[in-house]
Design a protein around this motif. Structure first.
Motif, mmCIF file in Angstrom:
data_model
loop_
_atom_site.group_PDB
_atom_site.id
_atom_site.type_symbol
_atom_site.label_atom_id
_atom_site.label_comp_id
_atom_site.label_asym_id
_atom_site.label_seq_id
_atom_site.Cartn_x
_atom_site.Cartn_y
_atom_site.Cartn_z
ATOM 1 N N PHE A 1 0.858 -1.177 0.000
ATOM 2 C CA PHE A 1 0.000 0.000 0.000
ATOM 3 C C PHE A 1 0.894 1.227 0.000
ATOM 4 O O PHE A 1 1.898 1.283 0.709
ATOM 5 C CB PHE A 1 -0.907 0.006 1.234
ATOM 6 N N LYS A 2 0.524 2.240 -0.791
ATOM 7 C CA LYS A 2 1.352 3.443 -0.898
ATOM 8 C C LYS A 2 0.472 4.692 -0.849
ATOM 9 O O LYS A 2 -0.505 4.804 -1.593
ATOM 10 C CB LYS A 2 2.149 3.413 -2.204
ATOM 11 N N VAL A 3 0.802 5.630 0.027
ATOM 12 C CA VAL A 3 0.100 6.913 0.109
ATOM 13 C C VAL A 3 0.674 7.841 -0.953
ATOM 14 O O VAL A 3 1.895 8.003 -1.047
ATOM 15 C CB VAL A 3 0.265 7.555 1.503
ATOM 16 N N VAL A 4 -0.196 8.439 -1.760
ATOM 17 C CA VAL A 4 0.283 9.285 -2.861
ATOM 18 C C VAL A 4 -0.467 10.608 -2.886
ATOM 19 O O VAL A 4 -1.625 10.700 -2.484
ATOM 20 C CB VAL A 4 0.107 8.586 -4.234
ATOM 21 N N GLY A 5 0.219 11.644 -3.388
ATOM 22 C CA GLY A 5 -0.422 12.905 -3.720
ATOM 23 C C GLY A 5 -0.947 13.682 -2.528
ATOM 24 O O GLY A 5 -0.509 13.525 -1.388
ATOM 25 N N VAL A 6 -1.923 14.526 -2.817
ATOM 26 C CA VAL A 6 -2.609 15.327 -1.808
ATOM 27 C C VAL A 6 -4.102 15.032 -1.883
ATOM 28 O O VAL A 6 -4.686 14.487 -0.958
ATOM 29 C CB VAL A 6 -2.345 16.838 -2.009
ATOM 30 N N GLY A 7 -4.718 15.349 -3.007
ATOM 31 C CA GLY A 7 -6.147 15.093 -3.161
ATOM 32 C C GLY A 7 -6.505 13.621 -3.162
ATOM 33 O O GLY A 7 -7.630 13.248 -2.829
ATOM 34 N N SER A 8 -5.559 12.740 -3.516
ATOM 35 C CA SER A 8 -5.844 11.300 -3.602
ATOM 36 C C SER A 8 -5.695 10.578 -2.277
ATOM 37 O O SER A 8 -6.040 9.393 -2.184
ATOM 38 C CB SER A 8 -4.911 10.642 -4.623
ATOM 39 N N VAL A 9 -5.143 11.236 -1.258
ATOM 40 C CA VAL A 9 -4.911 10.568 0.013
ATOM 41 C C VAL A 9 -6.228 10.070 0.592
ATOM 42 O O VAL A 9 -7.218 10.803 0.657
ATOM 43 C CB VAL A 9 -4.212 11.514 1.010
ATOM 44 N N GLY A 10 -6.229 8.818 0.999
ATOM 45 C CA GLY A 10 -7.435 8.202 1.543
ATOM 46 C C GLY A 10 -8.094 7.243 0.577
ATOM 47 O O GLY A 10 -8.919 6.424 0.973
ATOM 48 N N THR A 11 -7.744 7.334 -0.714
ATOM 49 C CA THR A 11 -8.202 6.323 -1.669
ATOM 50 C C THR A 11 -7.250 5.136 -1.602
ATOM 51 O O THR A 11 -6.119 5.255 -1.127
ATOM 52 C CB THR A 11 -8.233 6.885 -3.100
ATOM 53 N N PHE A 12 -7.697 3.986 -2.075
ATOM 54 C CA PHE A 12 -6.858 2.796 -2.019
ATOM 55 C C PHE A 12 -5.862 2.832 -3.174
ATOM 56 O O PHE A 12 -6.244 2.922 -4.340
ATOM 57 C CB PHE A 12 -7.704 1.520 -2.110
ATOM 58 N N CYS A 13 -4.593 2.784 -2.846
ATOM 59 C CA CYS A 13 -3.535 2.814 -3.851
ATOM 60 C C CYS A 13 -2.477 1.785 -3.485
ATOM 61 O O CYS A 13 -1.954 1.806 -2.360
ATOM 62 C CB CYS A 13 -2.917 4.206 -3.944
ATOM 63 N N ALA A 14 -2.176 0.900 -4.392
ATOM 64 C CA ALA A 14 -1.157 -0.124 -4.162
ATOM 65 C C ALA A 14 -0.142 -0.084 -5.285
ATOM 66 O O ALA A 14 -0.433 0.361 -6.398
ATOM 67 C CB ALA A 14 -1.795 -1.511 -4.084
ATOM 68 N N VAL A 15 1.065 -0.536 -4.984
ATOM 69 C CA VAL A 15 2.091 -0.719 -6.006
ATOM 70 C C VAL A 15 2.376 -2.206 -6.125
ATOM 71 O O VAL A 15 2.357 -2.943 -5.128
ATOM 72 C CB VAL A 15 3.375 0.066 -5.680
#
Length: 449
Positions: free
Chosen positions: A257-271
């Motif tokens: 799981f990776k936290v990205v950006g500013v506005g996208s924080v809190g959405t599910f994002c994986a690498v």
């Protein structure tokens, strides 16, 4: 069009009498996100007015919908601020400067993207402590660059319009200041060399390649193995057959799981780490896609699958789209995702590092946005409406200054909400500027798919 919507009418900004509370808009967005990460989002947005603008695309979309409009539609980026441009390698290895974020893409009036870009430049200039006149000049530069480049492309054959791209070394070579030109050339060369690796994200553990776990911005997902693999199986089915053949040379060996950006924080994002038989790596990013912030204010998306919406928009707007672009979904949770190669942050930053180069980048971003809009809009009509003088340029610069003031007021409202306990904020590194450093979140959250 000029009689119906005079170019000068784009200059004034006055909030509507029934304007929604900007903090309430952010709270509404947060209800569908990973709750443990909302303090990170708040912390990143609280760093500066520019950082606030980055995370407040929904706030500005609602405001833009109340302004005069041309009705000249393009495939809009939707979140068109300075930090959503950057550099990446084309398939041929060339350094290309382009838009690089498409989460909010949707057909919309061309001037909405341009107004957001100009506003971000004014706020970035204020972050750099530039005088007011210089900040306004940045917006003026971007608007004039957009207008002149659109006029240049308008009479070109459609195939030429479609194939045009911004070669960054060529753009840097045109910088008049020899010191700045040399600095940017050196930075680009260094970043290109670094980008040949895997961005310092992976390490060998017992002979196997794995991601480096770097809390608070990257965590393992041991409980999500089956879910992630199922998402990637469905993703591969959306690729053209020749890209599936290419992807088949790699095996998925790890994800995080990776936290990205500013506005996208809190959405599910994986690498996802994919490795071939010779140990050569491919790093993909799987990112959740929700409805565009533009959708309440324009014609709804033609794509029910929000991941497909993002991919379609990126393919239209980017001159050289990522060959691994695709989409997938989690049917059980009715959540949508798109997949792309993970951006190299050091390379992407070439063209967005603000120190001493803002006038150059303002012009470059305006030119880049015009190129992107020609691929879906009617460049002859847009160029004709804008005309050959600076009437619209000045109106957009005036709007950018006025809306930058609005963003600063909204930012202060966010800070007040934090102080009152309405919004919870994580702590930040003291050197954080809203564009570079990462927040510190404690305790470590446990994001789930």
């Amino acid at each position: 069009m000029r009689a119906t919507t005079p170019r000068s009418s784009h200059g004034p900004w006055k909030p509507a009498a029934n304007r929604a509370d900007p903090v309430a808009i952010l709270e509404a967005q947060g209800r569908s996100r990973i709750q443990d990460l909302l303090p990170v989002r708040t912390a990143r947005m609280a760093a500066s007015a520019f950082a606030f603008l980055r995370g407040a695309a929904a706030v500005m979309a609602a405001d833009l919908a109340t302004t005069p409009t041309t009705g000249l539609l393009v495939q809009a980026a939707g979140d068109c601020h300075l930090a959503n441009f950057g550099t990446f390698r084309s398939a041929e290895g060339a350094a290309v400067f382009d838009l690089n974020d498409f989460d909010e893409t949707l057909p919309a009036p061309f001037e909405w993207d341009l107004k957001r870009l100009c506003t971000s430049l004014v706020l970035a200039g204020r972050d750099e402590k530039l005088p007011g006149k210089a900040c306004r000049a940045l917006a003026l530069n971007a608007a004039a660059s957009y207008r002149t480049h659109m006029a240049m492309l308008a009479p070109a054959p459609p195939l030429e319009q479609w194939s045009t791209r911004i070669d960054l070394p060529e753009a840097i070579a045109a910088i008049a200041d020899p010191k700045l030109r040399g600095r940017e050339t050196t930075r680009l060369s260094s970043a290109l060399r670094a980008a040949e690796g895997t961005y310092d994200l992976i390490v060998q553990v017992n002979g196997q390649w794995r991601f480096k776990i770097k809390p608070p911005n990257m965590w393992p997902l041991p409980d999500e193995d089956g879910s992630i693999r199922a998402l990637f199986v469905r993703y591969a089915e959306t690729l053209p057959v020749e890209r599936r053949a290419l992807l088949a040379r790699y095996e998925l060996v790890d994800f995080a799981f990776k936290v990205v950006g500013v506005g996208s924080v809190g959405t599910f994002c994986a690498v996802a780490l994919c490795v071939n038989a010779d140990g050569q790596a491919l790093v993909l990013q799987l990112k959740q896609a929700g409805r565009s912030v533009l959708e309440p204010h324009v014609i709804p998306s033609a794509y029910p699958h929000q991941g497909e919406r993002v991919v379609a928009g990126q393919r239209i707007l980017q001159a050289t789209p990522d060959p691994f672009l695709g989409w997938t979904a989690d049917p059980a949770e009715a959540r949508f995702f798109y997949v792309r190669q993970l951006k190299d942050r050091s390379l992407a930053a070439i063209g967005t590092d603000l120190s001493g180069a803002l006038p150059f980048y303002a012009t470059l971003c305006g030119r880049t946005l015009a190129r992107a809009h020609t691929r879906s809009g009617d460049p002859a009509s847009i160029a004709g409406y804008m005309g050959t003088n600076d009437t619209l340029d000045n109106a957009l610069a005036d709007f950018a200054v006025a809306y930058a003031d609005q963003s600063e007021a909204d930012w202060q409202a966010l800070l007040a909400a934090v102080k009152a306990g309405r919004m919870v904020m994580g702590s930040l590194d003291t050197n954080h500027t809203g564009t570079k450093a990462d927040p510190i979140l404690s305790p470590t959250p446990s994001p789930r798919l």
